[in-house]
Design an enzyme around this catalytic site. Structure first.
Site, short mmCIF file in Angstrom:
data_model
loop_
_atom_site.label_atom_id
_atom_site.label_comp_id
_atom_site.label_asym_id
_atom_site.label_seq_id
_atom_site.Cartn_x
_atom_site.Cartn_y
_atom_site.Cartn_z
N LYS A 127 5.76 -4.59 -4.99
CA LYS A 127 7.22 -4.50 -5.04
C LYS A 127 7.84 -4.52 -3.65
O LYS A 127 8.91 -5.08 -3.44
CB LYS A 127 7.59 -3.20 -5.76
CG LYS A 127 9.06 -2.96 -5.90
CD LYS A 127 9.57 -3.57 -7.17
CE LYS A 127 11.06 -3.50 -7.30
NZ LYS A 127 11.60 -4.66 -8.01
N ARG A 130 3.71 -0.38 -4.96
CA ARG A 130 3.44 -0.93 -3.63
C ARG A 130 2.11 -1.68 -3.56
O ARG A 130 1.80 -2.31 -2.55
CB ARG A 130 3.44 0.19 -2.58
CG ARG A 130 4.71 1.01 -2.55
CD ARG A 130 4.62 2.09 -1.50
NE ARG A 130 4.54 1.53 -0.18
CZ ARG A 130 5.58 1.16 0.54
NH1 ARG A 130 6.79 1.32 0.07
NH2 ARG A 130 5.41 0.64 1.73
N GLU A 151 16.33 -18.35 -9.30
CA GLU A 151 15.89 -17.00 -9.67
C GLU A 151 15.16 -17.02 -11.03
O GLU A 151 14.15 -16.33 -11.21
CB GLU A 151 17.11 -16.06 -9.71
CG GLU A 151 16.88 -14.68 -10.30
CD GLU A 151 15.86 -13.83 -9.55
OE1 GLU A 151 15.35 -14.27 -8.49
OE2 GLU A 151 15.53 -12.75 -10.04
N CYS A 167 0.87 -1.17 0.00
CA CYS A 167 0.00 0.00 0.00
C CYS A 167 0.91 1.23 0.00
O CYS A 167 1.99 1.22 0.59
CB CYS A 167 -0.93 0.12 1.19
SG CYS A 167 -2.10 -1.22 1.34
N HIS A 184 16.24 -36.98 -7.21
CA HIS A 184 15.70 -37.25 -5.87
C HIS A 184 14.21 -36.91 -5.80
O HIS A 184 13.69 -36.61 -4.73
CB HIS A 184 16.48 -36.48 -4.82
CG HIS A 184 17.91 -36.92 -4.74
ND1 HIS A 184 18.29 -38.11 -4.15
CD2 HIS A 184 19.04 -36.38 -5.25
CE1 HIS A 184 19.60 -38.26 -4.27
NE2 HIS A 184 20.08 -37.23 -4.95
N ASN A 192 -1.31 2.06 5.78
CA ASN A 192 -0.43 1.05 5.21
C ASN A 192 0.02 0.15 6.36
O ASN A 192 0.62 0.64 7.31
CB ASN A 192 0.78 1.75 4.56
CG ASN A 192 1.88 0.80 4.12
OD1 ASN A 192 3.02 1.19 4.00
ND2 ASN A 192 1.55 -0.44 3.88
N GLY A 193 -0.32 -1.14 6.27
CA GLY A 193 0.05 -2.06 7.34
C GLY A 193 -1.11 -2.99 7.66
O GLY A 193 -2.03 -3.15 6.86
N LYS A 204 11.34 -15.68 -11.63
CA LYS A 204 10.99 -14.64 -12.61
C LYS A 204 9.82 -15.11 -13.47
O LYS A 204 8.89 -14.38 -13.72
CB LYS A 204 12.18 -14.31 -13.54
CG LYS A 204 13.31 -13.49 -12.97
CD LYS A 204 13.01 -12.04 -12.70
CE LYS A 204 12.39 -11.81 -11.37
NZ LYS A 204 13.20 -11.70 -10.20
N TRP A 230 -2.74 -2.63 -1.65
CA TRP A 230 -2.47 -4.06 -1.83
C TRP A 230 -3.32 -4.73 -0.75
O TRP A 230 -3.07 -4.58 0.44
CB TRP A 230 -0.99 -4.37 -1.62
CG TRP A 230 -0.65 -5.80 -1.95
CD1 TRP A 230 -0.38 -6.31 -3.18
CD2 TRP A 230 -0.57 -6.89 -1.04
NE1 TRP A 230 -0.14 -7.66 -3.08
CE2 TRP A 230 -0.25 -8.04 -1.79
CE3 TRP A 230 -0.75 -7.02 0.34
CZ2 TRP A 230 -0.09 -9.31 -1.21
CZ3 TRP A 230 -0.60 -8.28 0.92
CH2 TRP A 230 -0.27 -9.40 0.14
N GLU A 286 6.48 -15.23 -11.49
CA GLU A 286 5.96 -13.92 -11.13
C GLU A 286 5.23 -13.22 -12.26
O GLU A 286 4.18 -12.65 -12.05
CB GLU A 286 7.13 -12.99 -10.74
CG GLU A 286 7.65 -13.17 -9.37
CD GLU A 286 8.64 -12.06 -9.05
OE1 GLU A 286 9.71 -12.03 -9.67
OE2 GLU A 286 8.34 -11.23 -8.18
O1 M6R Z 1 12.94 -5.30 -1.49
P1 M6R Z 1 13.45 -6.69 -1.25
O2 M6R Z 1 14.66 -7.01 -2.04
O3 M6R Z 1 13.64 -6.99 0.21
O4 M6R Z 1 12.28 -7.64 -1.75
C1 M6R Z 1 12.30 -9.01 -1.52
C2 M6R Z 1 11.28 -9.71 -2.38
O5 M6R Z 1 9.99 -9.28 -2.07
C3 M6R Z 1 11.53 -9.47 -3.88
O6 M6R Z 1 12.80 -9.86 -4.26
C4 M6R Z 1 10.51 -10.24 -4.73
O7 M6R Z 1 10.71 -11.60 -4.61
C5 M6R Z 1 10.61 -9.75 -6.17
N1 M6R Z 1 9.32 -9.45 -6.68
C6 M6R Z 1 11.29 -10.72 -7.05
O8 M6R Z 1 11.27 -10.36 -8.39
#
Ligand code: M6R
Length: 610
Positions: free
Chosen positions: A605, A27, A482, A2, A505, A98-99, A486, A74, A489
């Site tokens: 984000k 956010r 990673e 948020c 395994h 926010n929270g 990606k 959010w 997401e």
């Molecule tokens: O701001 P941060 O690096 O602490 O964020 C951590 C994760 O929320 C962030 O890396 C998230 O997994 C991304 N959307 C990955 O692309």
């Protein structure tokens, strides 16, 4: 998650708040709303979905209103509809939050017994109604807020607009970020300084348990106990160009392209190439007692966590100290073994991730030294750390992290070397060689980015797949993790990353002719093992997308498809280069599937709630 923003001054506030919300949309983008005050009356517009949907309603607000608050959501409590959108308003009070108010059910039932009727399903409306109840008793807004924060539990950054106090805004900071921006005859607040780009560069970053009263010309701050606090402003300059797409179709693509620049500017800041030395002080490491450390814990979430998995391969051998890498959300609740000889390295692009921040606070209380690797200046994690290495990668706006990830990997490499130097484990010759490897890094990353047309062609064959497996060994293992994240997401395809050795395994049971397997194969000491893993996949009819060097003719014929990366005989730096084709793979698959690349569903984000 948020974003909140507020303005009080003598200009029309609608555009200022709307543009601020645009910059905070990373956010959360479930709903948005703005409330403004004019002639002692509050007017409000809200809409579900992205901020752009709110734009059409802005004309319904009094255009010359010069005080207001806004919110981009959010969703936590209650579906993302208009009723649950913020601001929440009742009569003469409007509030954005926010929270999470963790005790909202208990407070709600107490208020309901007293006759309060709720219209939304949110925890925020409970904070609003509790404020209204207490305001009737205390009459004064700040006294009311001191009472309010005693009853609320959880995380809450609040912005409050009162029709009967038209020349004041009130904010509360607890758990979620909040910054006040100072202008001339006008003042602002926001969840992030970036929201106020173009209006001010003077920021007061509130600490937890602080309350502020903001008028056009004055700012007063108190702690929750009601003690007045000195104002401390920091100059932060964020260029507005850095927050724009600059001709790219998506922020993610722009940020992928920025990686060579991020690499070269980090190398310039931290490496003295002529002398063959590291600028250890600029890395923040001189603020730590490195000789004392005998155990390192790295804590992070998401992509930052995968960077830390790679860091173990870089820092542990160079520094000669065992490195434990852990998800922040687990570390914070498991009573880890920490003492004054521990170093906790918190890795976070935003510097605001709630779980990572909680680990930092916990470890600090346990006497550990805290080092953070972050991107956003003056964010909460650096402020809570003993020392910070800032990547200075510029604003990363695409929800899927790219340039911050490669920035983190480079930071880990340099931190490992610096620790090795300080602990007399890395000789000056070894250091010179390691730094020499960096010379070509930006160009090699650029080369990897340039292969995008080839990656796009491969994507055309696979974008309708419903599952993917990624595999790699050594420093390519975290890159496989990673790469899979990606893809999940932004394309919503189920994908998992595995260490090549783990496939048999369990995961190999998933392989059939419908399963694409992305196999990272740099010619390192585990290359032959990876080739065997590929053969095992092929024997079960899996579709292999091998990723390797341009001149690896043997590998080219093993896989069904081939993605190229520039090769370097340094496993840490190879990881930085290898991730680029995987970023592009997820990007083009998402584009072909027509998903919202920069603002994928359900994500935000900056994850500032648990
Ligand atoms: O701001 P941060 O690096 O602490 O964020 C951590 C994760 O929320 C962030 O890396 C998230 O997994 C991304 N959307 C990955 O692309």
């Amino acid at each position: 998650m948020c974003g909140i923003v507020g303005y009080i001054g003598n200009r029309s506030c609608i555009d200022i708040i709307y543009k601020g919300l645009q910059r905070l949309e990373y956010r959360g983008y479930d709903s948005a709303g703005i409330a403004v005050l004019k002639n002692n009356e509050i007017s409000m517009v809200k809409s579900e979905g992205k901020l752009a949907k709110l734009e059409a309603s802005l004309s319904k607000l009094p255009q010359d209103a010069s005080r207001g608050i806004g919110h981009t959501r959010w969703a936590t409590h209650g579906i993302p509809d208009t009723i649950n959108a913020h601001p929440h308003v009742d009569g003469s009070v409007a509030l954005v939050h926010n929270g999470i108010i963790e005790n909202y059910l208990e407070l709600k039932s107490q208020l309901q017994k007293e006759g309060v009727k709720f219209v939304s399903q949110t925890d925020t409306e409970v904070a609003l109604q509790m404020f209204i109840k207490l305001y009737k008793q205390h009459k004064d807004p700040s006294k009311t807020i001191f009472a309010l924060v005693k009853v609320l539990k959880g995380a809450f950054s609040l912005g409050i607009l009162l029709a009967d106090h038209p020349d004041e805004l009130f904010v509360v900071k607890y758990g979620s970020p909040l910054v006040i921006g100072r202008g001339q005859g006008e003042n602002f607040f926001a969840s992030d300084a970036m929201a106020l780009v173009g209006h001010t560069s003077k920021f007061c970053f509130l600490n937890d348990k602080e309350i502020a009263r903001i008028t056009p010309n004055e700012i007063e701050i108190w702690n929750f106990a009601g003690e007045s606090l000195p104002l401390q402003f920091t100059e932060v300059n964020i260029s507005s160009a850095s927050t724009e797409k600059q001709g790219f179709r998506h922020y993610m693509l722009k940020e992928i392209h920025e990686q060579p620049r991020v690499m070269s500017s980090m190398i310039k800041r931290f490496v003295n190439a002529d002398a063959g030395t590291l600028n250890i002080a600029d890395m923040g490491l001189d603020k730590l007692d490195l000789k004392r450390i005998n155990n390192i814990h790295m804590v992070a979430c998401g992509t930052a966590y995968y960077s830390a998995v790679a860091a173990k391969y870089m820092i542990e051998p160079a520094a000669g100290i065992p490195v434990n890498v852990e998800l922040a959300s687990e570390f914070r609740y498991r009573s880890p073994w920490l003492n004054r000889d521990s170093l906790v390295i918190a890795v976070s692009q935003s510097g605001e991730t709630a779980d990572t921040l909680a680990c930092v606070k916990h470890a600090k209380d346990a006497g550990a030294q805290i080092f953070s690797i972050c991107n956003v200046q003056m964010s909460s994690i650096p402020r809570a750390s003993h020392a910070t290495l800032y990547m200075e990668a510029g604003p990363e706006i695409g929800v899927a992290s790219t340039k911050a990830f490669t920035g983190m990997l480079l930071a880990h490499y340099l931190v490992g070397l610096a620790m090795g130097v300080r602990r007399n484990r890395v000789s000056s010759d070894e250091l010179k060689r390691a730094l020499n490897d960096l010379r070509n890094l930006p160009a090699l990353v650029e080369h990897a980015v340039d292969s995008k047309a080839d990656v796009e062609k491969v994507c055309a064959k696979y974008y309708e797949s419903t599952n993917f497996i990624y595999m790699g060994r050594g420093t390519s293992f975290p890159i496989a993790l990673e790469g899979a994240l990606k893809l999940k997401e932004i394309s919503y395809i189920h994908a998992e990353g595995y260490a090549g050795g783990e496939l048999k395994h369990g995961p190999i049971a998933l392989i059939d002719r419908h399963m694409p397997v992305v196999a990272l194969c740099p010619r390192d000491n585990q290359y032959e093992k990876m080739v065997s893993n590929i053969e095992e996949v092929k024997a079960r009819q899996g579709r292999v997308i091998a990723v390797g060097a341009a001149d690896d003719e043997a590998l080219k014929v093993i896989g069904h498809d081939y993605l190229v990366f520039p090769e370097i005989a340094n496993p840490a730096l190879q990881a930085i280069i290898s991730v680029v084709p995987l970023q592009l793979l997820s990007y083009y698959i998402a584009v072909m599937r027509g998903t919202d690349v920069d603002q994928p569903r359900n994500l935000a984000k900056s994850v500032t709630v648990e």
